[in-house]
Motif scaffolding. Structure first.
Motif, PDB file in Angstrom:
ATOM      1  N   ALA A 350       0.627  -1.216   0.217  1.00  0.00           N
ATOM      2  CA  ALA A 350       0.154   0.027   0.153  1.00  0.00           C
ATOM      3  C   ALA A 350       0.760   1.331  -0.076  1.00  0.00           C
ATOM      4  CB  ALA A 350      -0.997   0.059   1.231  1.00  0.00           C
ATOM      5  N   GLY A 351       2.352   1.095  -0.101  1.00  0.00           N
ATOM      6  CA  GLY A 351       2.777   2.378  -0.413  1.00  0.00           C
ATOM      7  C   GLY A 351       2.911   3.264   0.883  1.00  0.00           C
ATOM      8  N   GLY A 352       2.718   4.549   0.680  1.00  0.00           N
ATOM      9  CA  GLY A 352       3.054   5.435   1.626  1.00  0.00           C
ATOM     10  C   GLY A 352       1.751   5.468   2.967  1.00  0.00           C
ATOM     11  N   ARG A 353       0.595   4.504   2.437  1.00  0.00           N
ATOM     12  CA  ARG A 353      -0.479   4.545   3.402  1.00  0.00           C
ATOM     13  C   ARG A 353      -0.359   3.354   4.073  1.00  0.00           C
ATOM     14  NH1 ARG A 353      -1.886   3.271  -1.557  1.00  0.00           N
ATOM     15  NH2 ARG A 353      -3.446   1.889  -2.032  1.00  0.00           N
ATOM     16  N   GLN A 354       0.681   2.502   3.829  1.00  0.00           N
ATOM     17  CA  GLN A 354       0.788   1.076   4.541  1.00  0.00           C
ATOM     18  C   GLN A 354       0.784   1.227   6.017  1.00  0.00           C
ATOM     19  OE1 GLN A 354       0.969  -1.922   2.826  1.00  0.00           O
ATOM     20  NE2 GLN A 354       0.714  -2.724   5.002  1.00  0.00           N
ATOM     21  N   ILE A 355      -0.140   0.321   6.485  1.00  0.00           N
ATOM     22  CA  ILE A 355      -0.234   0.042   8.007  1.00  0.00           C
ATOM     23  C   ILE A 355       0.908  -1.084   8.349  1.00  0.00           C
ATOM     24  CG2 ILE A 355      -1.658  -0.766   9.944  1.00  0.00           C
ATOM     25  CD1 ILE A 355      -2.639   1.737   8.473  1.00  0.00           C
ATOM     26  N   GLU A 356       1.655  -0.612   9.221  1.00  0.00           N
ATOM     27  CA  GLU A 356       2.951  -1.607   9.502  1.00  0.00           C
ATOM     28  C   GLU A 356       2.388  -2.826  10.117  1.00  0.00           C
ATOM     29  OE1 GLU A 356       7.190  -1.350  11.857  1.00  0.00           O
ATOM     30  OE2 GLU A 356       5.781   0.268  11.910  1.00  0.00           O
ATOM     31  N   GLY A 357       2.746  -3.949   9.704  1.00  0.00           N
ATOM     32  CA  GLY A 357       2.301  -5.223  10.234  1.00  0.00           C
ATOM     33  C   GLY A 357       1.105  -5.878   9.825  1.00  0.00           C
ATOM     34  N   ALA A 358       0.261  -5.189   8.956  1.00  0.00           N
ATOM     35  CA  ALA A 358      -1.300  -5.666   8.844  1.00  0.00           C
ATOM     36  C   ALA A 358      -1.181  -6.948   8.469  1.00  0.00           C
ATOM     37  CB  ALA A 358      -1.675  -4.548   7.782  1.00  0.00           C
ATOM     38  N   ARG A 359      -2.015  -7.634   9.455  1.00  0.00           N
ATOM     39  CA  ARG A 359      -2.414  -8.956   9.196  1.00  0.00           C
ATOM     40  C   ARG A 359      -3.604  -9.306   9.169  1.00  0.00           C
ATOM     41  NH1 ARG A 359       1.894 -12.318   9.537  1.00  0.00           N
ATOM     42  NH2 ARG A 359       0.675 -14.054   9.496  1.00  0.00           N
ATOM     43  N   SER A 360      -4.536  -8.652   9.434  1.00  0.00           N
ATOM     44  CA  SER A 360      -6.309  -9.037   9.229  1.00  0.00           C
ATOM     45  C   SER A 360      -6.728  -7.865   8.922  1.00  0.00           C
ATOM     46  CB  SER A 360      -6.398  -9.590  10.772  1.00  0.00           C
ATOM     47  OG  SER A 360      -6.416  -8.517  11.673  1.00  0.00           O
ATOM     48  N   ALA A 361      -8.093  -7.835   8.267  1.00  0.00           N
ATOM     49  CA  ALA A 361      -8.795  -6.967   7.813  1.00  0.00           C
ATOM     50  C   ALA A 361     -10.376  -7.231   7.964  1.00  0.00           C
ATOM     51  CB  ALA A 361      -8.440  -6.494   6.651  1.00  0.00           C
ATOM     52  N   VAL A 362     -11.239  -6.248   8.019  1.00  0.00           N
ATOM     53  CA  VAL A 362     -12.619  -6.621   7.860  1.00  0.00           C
ATOM     54  C   VAL A 362     -13.180  -5.505   6.946  1.00  0.00           C
ATOM     55  CG1 VAL A 362     -13.324  -4.945   9.880  1.00  0.00           C
ATOM     56  CG2 VAL A 362     -14.849  -6.747   9.071  1.00  0.00           C
ATOM     57  N   ILE A 363     -14.130  -6.111   5.828  1.00  0.00           N
ATOM     58  CA  ILE A 363     -14.415  -5.147   4.887  1.00  0.00           C
ATOM     59  C   ILE A 363     -15.831  -5.581   4.838  1.00  0.00           C
ATOM     60  CG2 ILE A 363     -14.473  -4.907   2.420  1.00  0.00           C
ATOM     61  CD1 ILE A 363     -11.594  -7.054   3.868  1.00  0.00           C
ATOM     62  N   SER A 364     -16.877  -4.290   4.469  1.00  0.00           N
ATOM     63  CA  SER A 364     -17.998  -4.464   4.395  1.00  0.00           C
ATOM     64  C   SER A 364     -18.612  -4.060   3.282  1.00  0.00           C
ATOM     65  CB  SER A 364     -18.792  -3.766   5.589  1.00  0.00           C
ATOM     66  OG  SER A 364     -18.727  -2.223   5.251  1.00  0.00           O
ATOM     67  N   GLY A 365     -19.790  -4.490   2.593  1.00  0.00           N
ATOM     68  CA  GLY A 365     -20.516  -4.170   1.418  1.00  0.00           C
ATOM     69  C   GLY A 365     -22.085  -3.520   1.883  1.00  0.00           C
ATOM     70  N   TYR A 366     -22.106  -2.624   1.181  1.00  0.00           N
ATOM     71  CA  TYR A 366     -23.726  -2.217   1.212  1.00  0.00           C
ATOM     72  C   TYR A 366     -24.133  -1.699  -0.005  1.00  0.00           C
ATOM     73  CZ  TYR A 366     -27.115   0.937   3.106  1.00  0.00           C
ATOM     74  OH  TYR A 366     -28.340   1.586   3.311  1.00  0.00           O
ATOM     75  N   GLY A 367     -25.417  -1.940  -0.258  1.00  0.00           N
ATOM     76  CA  GLY A 367     -25.874  -1.682  -1.567  1.00  0.00           C
ATOM     77  C   GLY A 367     -27.149  -1.594  -1.944  1.00  0.00           C
ATOM     78  N   MET A 368     -27.677  -1.570  -3.194  1.00  0.00           N
ATOM     79  CA  MET A 368     -29.117  -1.799  -3.657  1.00  0.00           C
ATOM     80  C   MET A 368     -30.185  -1.017  -3.109  1.00  0.00           C
ATOM     81  SD  MET A 368     -27.935  -3.301  -6.426  1.00  0.00           S
ATOM     82  CE  MET A 368     -29.842  -3.656  -7.317  1.00  0.00           C
ATOM     83  N   VAL A 369     -30.230   0.379  -3.265  1.00  0.00           N
ATOM     84  CA  VAL A 369     -31.220   1.257  -2.768  1.00  0.00           C
ATOM     85  C   VAL A 369     -32.446   0.855  -3.344  1.00  0.00           C
ATOM     86  CG1 VAL A 369     -31.689   3.687  -2.254  1.00  0.00           C
ATOM     87  CG2 VAL A 369     -29.455   2.712  -2.394  1.00  0.00           C
ATOM     88  N   GLU A 370     -33.477   0.734  -2.343  1.00  0.00           N
ATOM     89  CA  GLU A 370     -34.903   0.665  -2.909  1.00  0.00           C
ATOM     90  C   GLU A 370     -35.415   2.207  -2.829  1.00  0.00           C
ATOM     91  OE1 GLU A 370     -37.562  -1.220  -4.570  1.00  0.00           O
ATOM     92  OE2 GLU A 370     -35.979  -2.289  -3.723  1.00  0.00           O
ATOM     93  N   TYR A 371     -36.355   2.341  -2.010  1.00  0.00           N
ATOM     94  CA  TYR A 371     -36.909   3.778  -1.987  1.00  0.00           C
ATOM     95  C   TYR A 371     -36.575   4.675  -0.751  1.00  0.00           C
ATOM     96  CZ  TYR A 371     -40.905   2.323   0.889  1.00  0.00           C
ATOM     97  OH  TYR A 371     -41.517   1.486   1.833  1.00  0.00           O
ATOM     98  N   ARG A 372     -35.739   3.707   0.231  1.00  0.00           N
ATOM     99  CA  ARG A 372     -35.656   4.561   1.518  1.00  0.00           C
ATOM    100  C   ARG A 372     -33.987   4.326   1.831  1.00  0.00           C
ATOM    101  NH1 ARG A 372     -39.376   3.175   6.210  1.00  0.00           N
ATOM    102  NH2 ARG A 372     -38.552   5.211   7.204  1.00  0.00           N
ATOM    103  N   GLY A 374     -30.439   1.296   1.341  1.00  0.00           N
ATOM    104  CA  GLY A 374     -29.965   0.030   0.997  1.00  0.00           C
ATOM    105  C   GLY A 374     -30.465  -1.303   1.460  1.00  0.00           C
ATOM    106  N   MET A 375     -30.744  -2.405   0.670  1.00  0.00           N
ATOM    107  CA  MET A 375     -31.311  -3.553   1.168  1.00  0.00           C
ATOM    108  C   MET A 375     -30.385  -4.628   1.562  1.00  0.00           C
ATOM    109  SD  MET A 375     -34.545  -3.973  -1.181  1.00  0.00           S
ATOM    110  CE  MET A 375     -33.690  -4.006  -2.638  1.00  0.00           C
ATOM    111  N   CYS A 376     -29.158  -4.478   0.921  1.00  0.00           N
ATOM    112  CA  CYS A 376     -27.984  -5.534   1.078  1.00  0.00           C
ATOM    113  C   CYS A 376     -26.846  -5.132   2.004  1.00  0.00           C
ATOM    114  CB  CYS A 376     -27.601  -6.039  -0.356  1.00  0.00           C
ATOM    115  SG  CYS A 376     -28.820  -6.418  -1.643  1.00  0.00           S
ATOM    116  N   ALA A 377     -26.287  -5.963   2.669  1.00  0.00           N
ATOM    117  CA  ALA A 377     -25.240  -5.653   3.645  1.00  0.00           C
ATOM    118  C   ALA A 377     -24.421  -7.092   3.663  1.00  0.00           C
ATOM    119  CB  ALA A 377     -25.614  -5.160   4.832  1.00  0.00           C
TER     120      ALA A 377
END
Length: 385
Positions: A350-372, A374-377
């Motif tokens: 990750a270059g200049g933004r590298q987190i030193e010693g990074a070994r684990s990560a959590v990533i989320s997704g969110y999307g598909m807006v209905e009318y109010r 998002g419906m998916c997570a």
């Protein structure tokens, strides 16, 4: 949706991003997707004949589908998939690809997501996003999701006694990360005064609360753990959970499906919110950053101002690419952008933004807006092997 605990047998071997750009000339969606796949294969010294699985997410590839792109790339997949879950597409594709490799349906799967928006394309997409949008929102001249999430942000602000500066701190922090990301579209330093003085888009949202529409693509490679082409820097999935349409648009949108599955996610991973090194959450608006982080357990006492301070001070490494708020939202690629950033961090790339010693990560997704809202997570925890 509960997932089996065993994610062994499949690894993430590569992750690439075709640099996002605003209004590039001479570009097509198909061309961007081909570039992303080609770069991913080159990273592993793979040939098209080595690929037996392909997953695609795109709003503007139509009328083509995954199988059309496979033909264009010279692939003959045994497993293929089109996904249309917007900001949840990247993790959704990953879930299916991991299971496909584990089941022996494929040994090397390329997942690719991206879009190019020509003049008028984005407006057409938002006005015809789904039947509900076309029938109920377009007649009101709602002009896309900004108005919907302006109302959600106002509710969130009132519920948690936040102010615009709290949301601005997130935008400013992510711009700071973006300054070290050469692929980010917006890298110029952003101050809180800049944020507060920006034009209003839909009260209380200003320009810097809204993701800029760009063109670009991302790709991942998932392969069998014992494949001969596996690189030394491999990533494994330790937990993955999804919850779609949990409240049928009857609640206020201030909680996502992540709240229902967070406990199982962390239990399966054998980690907790305080143990991960890198966090990537889908950031179409700053309020959604806080909502997803709270649902995942990063504010157990309900102290969102404290959470904002941890993000602003980088005590919590959130959206280290700059997120979509600064890197841009390349349509369906937005659902894969956070995954690629996490892979880069865990691989130490990750270059200049590298987190030193990074070994684990959590990533989320969110999307598909209905009318109010998002419906998916969904969310995934990954670790470097």
């Amino acid at each position: 949706m509960s997932q089996p605990k065993n994610f062994d047998g499949a690894v993430i071997a590569a992750g690439v991003e075709i640099a996002y750009r605003r209004r590039p000339e001479g570009v097509t969606t198909g061309g961007l997707l081909v570039q992303a796949v080609t770069q991913a294969l080159a990273q592993l010294d793979l040939r098209p004949s080595d690929i037996d699985g392909l997953g695609v997410a795109s709003f503007t590839l139509a009328p083509d589908h995954a199988i059309d792109l496979a033909w264009r790339l010279g692939l003959s997949p045994r497993w293929s998939m089109d996904d249309c879950h917007g900001g949840a597409s990247g993790i959704n594709l990953l879930q299916h690809a991991v299971r496909a490799v584990q089941a022996g349906d494929a040994s090397v799967v390329v997942l690719v997501a991206g879009d190019h928006f020509g003049p008028g394309d984005f407006a057409t997409l938002t006005e015809n996003y789904n039947t509900t949008t076309r029938q109920y929102l377009r007649p009101l001249n709602f002009s896309g999701p900004n108005a919907v999430f302006a109302m959600l942000t106002a509710r969130h602000m009132q519920r948690h006694e936040l102010c615009r500066s709290d949301y601005g701190a997130i935008a400013v922090a992510q711009r700071g990360w973006a300054s070290d990301n050469p692929d980010a579209v917006y890298r110029t330093p952003l101050t809180l005064d800049d944020y507060l003085g920006a034009p209003t888009v839909a009260e209380p949202l200003c320009r810097f609360d809204c993701v800029p529409v760009v063109s670009g693509a991302n790709a991942l490679v998932v392969m069998a753990a014992d494949h001969r082409r596996n690189p030394s820097k491999r990533i494994r999935v330790t937990a993955l959970q999804a919850q779609h349409n949990p409240d049928h648009q009857q609640a206020d949108g201030l909680t996502t499906g992540l709240a229902r599955v967070a406990g199982q996610l962390w239990s399966t991973a054998g980690l907790g919110p305080g143990n991960v090194d890198v966090v990537s959450v889908y950031d179409d608006y700053p309020a959604m950053v806080l909502i997803q982080l709270a649902d995942l357990g990063f504010a157990p006492s309900g102290d969102l101002r404290g959470l904002v301070e941890r993000i602003a001070s980088r005590k919590l490494a959130v959206n280290t690419s700059g997120g979509q708020l600064s890197a841009g939202q390349a349509g369906a690629a937005g659902g894969m952008h956070g995954l690629v950033e996490a892979i880069r961090q865990l691989r130490g790339e990750a270059g200049g933004r590298q987190i030193e010693g990074a070994r684990s990560a959590v990533i989320s997704g969110y999307g598909m807006v209905e009318y109010r809202y998002g419906m998916c997570a969904n969310a995934v925890v990954m670790e470097r092997i």
